[in-house]
Scaffold this active site. Structure first.
Site, PDB file in Angstrom:
ATOM      1  CB  CYS A  42      -0.942  -0.029   1.208  1.00  0.00           C
ATOM      2  SG  CYS A  42      -1.893   1.490   1.378  1.00  0.00           S
ATOM      3  CB  CYS A  47      -3.165   2.471  -1.750  1.00  0.00           C
ATOM      4  SG  CYS A  47      -3.476   0.761  -1.309  1.00  0.00           S
ATOM      5  CE  LYS A  50      -4.383   4.078  -6.605  1.00  0.00           C
ATOM      6  NZ  LYS A  50      -4.920   2.775  -6.437  1.00  0.00           N
ATOM      7  CE1 TYR A  98       2.327   3.810   7.192  1.00  0.00           C
ATOM      8  CE2 TYR A  98       2.212   1.499   7.794  1.00  0.00           C
ATOM      9  CZ  TYR A  98       1.645   2.608   7.205  1.00  0.00           C
ATOM     10  OH  TYR A  98       0.397   2.525   6.670  1.00  0.00           O
ATOM     11  N   GLY A 179      -7.991  -5.747 -17.527  1.00  0.00           N
ATOM     12  CA  GLY A 179      -8.974  -4.679 -17.271  1.00  0.00           C
ATOM     13  C   GLY A 179      -9.440  -4.684 -15.831  1.00  0.00           C
ATOM     14  CE1 TYR A 181     -10.572  -1.769  -6.828  1.00  0.00           C
ATOM     15  CE2 TYR A 181     -10.788  -4.041  -7.542  1.00  0.00           C
ATOM     16  CZ  TYR A 181     -11.205  -2.991  -6.752  1.00  0.00           C
ATOM     17  OH  TYR A 181     -12.256  -3.161  -5.898  1.00  0.00           O
ATOM     18  CD  GLU A 185      -6.593   2.122  -9.244  1.00  0.00           C
ATOM     19  OE1 GLU A 185      -5.457   1.702  -8.927  1.00  0.00           O
ATOM     20  OE2 GLU A 185      -7.515   2.258  -8.419  1.00  0.00           O
ATOM     21  N   GLY A 266      -3.555  -9.419 -12.162  1.00  0.00           N
ATOM     22  CA  GLY A 266      -3.842  -9.957 -10.839  1.00  0.00           C
ATOM     23  C   GLY A 266      -2.571 -10.138 -10.026  1.00  0.00           C
ATOM     24  CG  HIS A 440     -28.688  22.620  -5.418  1.00  0.00           C
ATOM     25  ND1 HIS A 440     -28.778  21.673  -6.422  1.00  0.00           N
ATOM     26  CD2 HIS A 440     -28.864  23.828  -5.996  1.00  0.00           C
ATOM     27  CE1 HIS A 440     -29.003  22.290  -7.567  1.00  0.00           C
ATOM     28  NE2 HIS A 440     -29.050  23.591  -7.340  1.00  0.00           N
ATOM     29  CD  GLU A 445     -28.144  18.498  -5.841  1.00  0.00           C
ATOM     30  OE1 GLU A 445     -29.128  18.835  -5.164  1.00  0.00           O
ATOM     31  OE2 GLU A 445     -27.512  19.299  -6.561  1.00  0.00           O
TER      32      GLU A 445
HETATM   33  P1  NDP Z   1      -7.559  -7.625 -10.841  1.00  0.00           P
HETATM   34  O1  NDP Z   1      -7.924  -8.989 -10.398  1.00  0.00           O
HETATM   35  O2  NDP Z   1      -8.345  -6.470 -10.361  1.00  0.00           O
HETATM   36  O3  NDP Z   1      -7.560  -7.570 -12.424  1.00  0.00           O
HETATM   37  C1  NDP Z   1      -6.833  -8.473 -13.194  1.00  0.00           C
HETATM   38  C2  NDP Z   1      -7.259  -8.306 -14.635  1.00  0.00           C
HETATM   39  O4  NDP Z   1      -6.470  -9.118 -15.454  1.00  0.00           O
HETATM   40  C3  NDP Z   1      -8.705  -8.704 -14.862  1.00  0.00           C
HETATM   41  O5  NDP Z   1      -9.270  -7.837 -15.793  1.00  0.00           O
HETATM   42  C4  NDP Z   1      -8.575 -10.113 -15.400  1.00  0.00           C
HETATM   43  O6  NDP Z   1      -9.633 -10.462 -16.231  1.00  0.00           O
HETATM   44  C5  NDP Z   1      -7.297 -10.012 -16.203  1.00  0.00           C
HETATM   45  N1  NDP Z   1      -6.565 -11.269 -16.289  1.00  0.00           N
HETATM   46  C6  NDP Z   1      -6.435 -12.233 -15.351  1.00  0.00           C
HETATM   47  N2  NDP Z   1      -5.604 -13.195 -15.782  1.00  0.00           N
HETATM   48  C7  NDP Z   1      -5.222 -12.850 -17.023  1.00  0.00           C
HETATM   49  C8  NDP Z   1      -4.362 -13.434 -17.992  1.00  0.00           C
HETATM   50  N3  NDP Z   1      -3.725 -14.576 -17.749  1.00  0.00           N
HETATM   51  N4  NDP Z   1      -4.191 -12.789 -19.148  1.00  0.00           N
HETATM   52  C9  NDP Z   1      -4.823 -11.618 -19.406  1.00  0.00           C
HETATM   53  N5  NDP Z   1      -5.630 -11.009 -18.526  1.00  0.00           N
HETATM   54  C10 NDP Z   1      -5.824 -11.612 -17.342  1.00  0.00           C
HETATM   55  O7  NDP Z   1      -6.016  -7.485 -10.481  1.00  0.00           O
HETATM   56  P2  NDP Z   1      -5.039  -6.241 -10.493  1.00  0.00           P
HETATM   57  O8  NDP Z   1      -3.723  -6.811 -10.828  1.00  0.00           O
HETATM   58  O9  NDP Z   1      -5.581  -5.128 -11.312  1.00  0.00           O
HETATM   59  O10 NDP Z   1      -5.073  -5.792  -8.975  1.00  0.00           O
HETATM   60  C11 NDP Z   1      -4.886  -6.752  -7.944  1.00  0.00           C
HETATM   61  C12 NDP Z   1      -5.777  -6.459  -6.785  1.00  0.00           C
HETATM   62  O11 NDP Z   1      -5.252  -5.391  -6.031  1.00  0.00           O
HETATM   63  C13 NDP Z   1      -7.183  -5.994  -7.144  1.00  0.00           C
HETATM   64  O12 NDP Z   1      -8.059  -7.055  -7.439  1.00  0.00           O
HETATM   65  C14 NDP Z   1      -7.599  -5.256  -5.910  1.00  0.00           C
HETATM   66  O13 NDP Z   1      -8.092  -6.167  -4.965  1.00  0.00           O
HETATM   67  C15 NDP Z   1      -6.292  -4.643  -5.452  1.00  0.00           C
HETATM   68  N6  NDP Z   1      -6.203  -3.233  -5.884  1.00  0.00           N
HETATM   69  C16 NDP Z   1      -7.081  -2.333  -5.366  1.00  0.00           C
HETATM   70  C17 NDP Z   1      -7.053  -1.022  -5.757  1.00  0.00           C
HETATM   71  C18 NDP Z   1      -8.045  -0.044  -5.186  1.00  0.00           C
HETATM   72  O14 NDP Z   1      -8.652  -0.358  -4.166  1.00  0.00           O
HETATM   73  N7  NDP Z   1      -8.246   1.108  -5.818  1.00  0.00           N
HETATM   74  C19 NDP Z   1      -6.074  -0.541  -6.722  1.00  0.00           C
HETATM   75  C20 NDP Z   1      -5.211  -1.570  -7.234  1.00  0.00           C
HETATM   76  C21 NDP Z   1      -5.284  -2.857  -6.817  1.00  0.00           C
HETATM   77  P3  NDP Z   1     -10.886 -11.256 -15.635  1.00  0.00           P
HETATM   78  O15 NDP Z   1     -11.437 -10.414 -14.556  1.00  0.00           O
HETATM   79  O16 NDP Z   1     -11.760 -11.441 -16.818  1.00  0.00           O
HETATM   80  O17 NDP Z   1     -10.315 -12.522 -15.108  1.00  0.00           O
END
Ligand code: NDP
Length: 455
Positions: A42, A47, A50, A98, A179, A181, A185, A266, A440, A445
């Protein structure tokens, strides 16, 4: 048995630091082991930096909009190196904060890499190569996660989110795979700072798990911002050409010439080389620590919280989980962690904020639902040439009239939804929202003035 500590925490990120401080404040003798700067993902690679970069990117729009309000604005230029330097200074300040918080709480900070070598024992390899052993009545694993890497040919040329906080320069053309988070972002960050951006996502819409209207609306907004969306597409290979440019081949045969390609597909729990399996701790198929409702692993003295348990990878969730473990172990509090109504925001452009369930989930759970939806041009943009629209959506269980979902796409969506999260936790009904006076003129609102269900 006598132990050096009542609690040894492995990982000084959000969950680990919170658990350490609360446990120490309840009188426990606590050590926390960390190999990297304090604060975890984070603070260092997530977070916080970012969001600072999101702010940086957003100024571009502010400058453009300002001209329509009478400001005579020269074409601004951006200094990437300065942004990274200023961001690093701020993160260093937070690392020191921290450290101070932990020291003031009486927590011992041990620098090094931990390996669990017994149900109560941790081996620490310190930065100077020295190795020591430490014993604790309880061990708390709070090591978080790390970005997953793709496996197509040329994947070695692909960056992950960790790399984006220390790039030497802004890439001119950037592709983001995924696609989720992080994908959307960083799409906004790079675009705001002036790059040409491509989103390569295997599904038809980004943000799986979010409300369908939100996903569709955001997709339109991303397009409107000028992002090139390659939806329903996957990368099949990447080649680095002689001039350093990356040639990215998609599964429909299209090729893109990019300066950087980022995988945001992910994150995976950081349990490799931690020695947990050898001690009998059961891990799930993704390497996450399997815990019961109280965050206890299959080895009774070993507990785990945060991203490493693979539940909800959000900082406030890790904080709550860490606090729950500390209070259970040293405060005698038996309360269960409540995962209902977790609000979250995606800091893409515009922001997405959400609490509660989606329309599809509500239909499956309640059958009959009332849907209220409004799309409108935010007032601030009415004097500009930007066509961006906001979306606000309420989902109401028809039988009880309880509001079960609030979904917002708006530049301030995260700020707006936080307050509505309180309302949802308190069981707000639609008539309670109706009887709430608006402020307003604001965008928020709209959420208390939607009178007629669309469905
Ligand atoms: P996410 O799980 O959010 O997104 C991963 C994306 O990659 C999804 O669109 C997924 O598609 C796609 N995907 C998964 N596997 C593959 C693959 N092998 N090839 C191509 N595309 C793939 O993970 P992120 O890495 O974006 O973020 C990790 C986590 O960190 C988030 O889920 C969230 O919990 C946390 N986070 C939170 C934030 C916030 O609170 N603002 C900001 C950043 C991160 P599909 O969904 O179709 O599987």
């Amino acid at each position: 048995m006598d132990f050096q500590d009542d609690l040894i925490v492995i990982g000084a990120g959000s969950g680990g630091v919170r658990a350490s401080r609360i446990a120490a404040s309840l009188g426990a003798k606590v050590s926390v082991i960390e190999q990297a700067p304090l604060g975890g993902t984070c603070v260092n690679l997530g977070c916080v930096p970012k969001k600072l970069m999101v702010y940086a990117a957003h100024f571009a729009e502010e400058w453009r909009d300002a001209q329509h309000y009478g400001w005579d604005v020269q074409e601004p230029t951006h200094d990437w190196a300065k942004l990274i330097r200023r961001k690093d200074q701020e993160i260093a300040r937070l690392n020191a904060t921290y450290e101070r918080m932990l020291v003031n709480a009486g927590v011992t900070i041990l620098r090094g890499t931990a390996r669990v070598v017994g149900p109560h024992e941790v081996q620490i390899t310190h930065p100077d190569g020295a190795v020591s052993l430490r014993g604790g009545k309880h061990l708390l694993v709070a090591v978080g996660g790390k970005p997953k890497r793709p496996s197509f040919p040329g994947a070695e040329h692909v960056l992950v989110s960790d790399d984006l906080f220390r790039l030497p320069a802004l890439p001119r053309r950037v592709g983001l795979i995924g696609g989720g988070y992080i994908g959307v972002e960083f799409l906004g960050i790079f675009q705001g700072l002036g790059a040409e951006v491509h989103l390569i996502h295997h599904d038809a819409l980004p943000l799986r798990g979010f409300d369908q209207d939100v996903r569709a609306h955001l997709t339109d907004e991303l397009r409107l911002n000028g992002a090139k969306l390659h939806l329903g597409r996957s990368v099949t290979r990447v080649d680095r050409l002689d001039d350093g440019v990356l040639e990215v081949t998609l599964d429909d045969g299209e090729t893109l010439q990019l300066d950087a390609l980022v995988a945001a597909i992910g994150r995976a729990p950081n349990t490799e080389r931690l020695g947990l399996r050898e001690q009998g701790v059961v891990l799930d198929e993704r390497g996450g620590v399997v815990v019961n409702g109280h965050f206890r692993s299959t080895v009774p003295s070993i507990w785990a919280v945060g991203d490493v348990i693979n539940r909800v990878a959000l900082t406030p969730v890790a904080l709550a989980e860490g606090m729950a473990v500390a209070r259970r172990l040293f405060g005698g509090l038996e309360t269960e962690m409540d995962y209902e109504h977790i609000p979250s925001a995606v800091f893409c452009n515009p922001n997405v904020g959400t609490v509660g369930i989606t329309e599809a989930e509500a239909r499956a759970r309640f059958g009959a639902v009332d849907i209220y939806r409004s799309t409108f041009r935010p007032m601030k943009l009415t004097m500009t040439d930007r066509a961006s629209k906001s979306l606000m959506k309420l989902i109401v269980d028809r039988a009880s009239q309880r509001v079960v979902g609030v979904h917002v796409v708006h530049p301030d969506a995260g700020e707006i939804v936080q307050g509505f999260a309180v309302a949802l936790r308190m069981g707000a009904t639609k008539s309670m929202l109706d009887s709430t006076l608006g402020i307003h003129p604001t965008a928020a609102e709209e959420l208390v003035t939607m009178r007629t269900p669309i469905d």
